[in-house]
Design an enzyme around this catalytic site. Structure first.
Site: not given
Length: 150
Positions: A78-80
């Site tokens: 989850q790059f966010t």
């Protein structure tokens, strides 16, 4: 690396309506990888995650790890999680690692987690549009950052 760890009764990740991985009791680990992350971050985070005593013992006290309860782990990229919201209202992802760095680190993290847990972990698919379903148990949610070990 940053993680959000949720103690779950069950969790799954689907891509295009097809379940890729699912687990029963255990941990859902949402993983964000930064541009300056490496093997040391993986080693520390994997060890810390599998040893977290966030499952209840017979007295109802959070005193057992995922290993102690023979739980499962599902790791979803989850790059966010690497978002910076310092300026304005649109998050910046400048601190997130590019694909050529993050994909090998994600795979290495999952491999190390499998070894530490002693059984395969479930995974999402890096870069895919994923739908994650879970039953949060407690709820118990822990956030950790290898650059801010507190």
């Amino acid at each position: 690396m940053r993680v959000v760890i949720q103690r779950v009764k069950r969790a799954s990740v689907s891509i295009g309506g097809v379940v890729k991985s699912e687990i029963r009791q255990g941990l859902l680990v949402l993983l964000g990888i930064g541009a300056d992350d490496g093997e040391d971050d993986i080693d520390w985070l994997v060890k810390k995650t599998v040893q977290l005593r966030i499952f209840n013992d017979d007295a109802g006290v959070m005193n057992r790890s995922v290993i102690d309860v023979d739980g499962d782990i599902l790791v979803v990229s989850q790059f966010t999680l690497m978002a910076s919201t310092k300026k304005g209202n649109r998050p910046s992802y400048i601190h997130a690692a590019p694909h050529e760095i993050s994909i090998p680190l994600y795979n290495r993290f999952c491999e190390a987690m499998t070894v530490a847990l002693g059984k395969p972990v479930g995974t999402g698919e890096f870069g895919a549009d994923m739908q994650v379903e879970l039953i949060n148990d407690g709820p118990v949610t822990i956030c950790m950052d290898t650059k801010n070990k507190e």
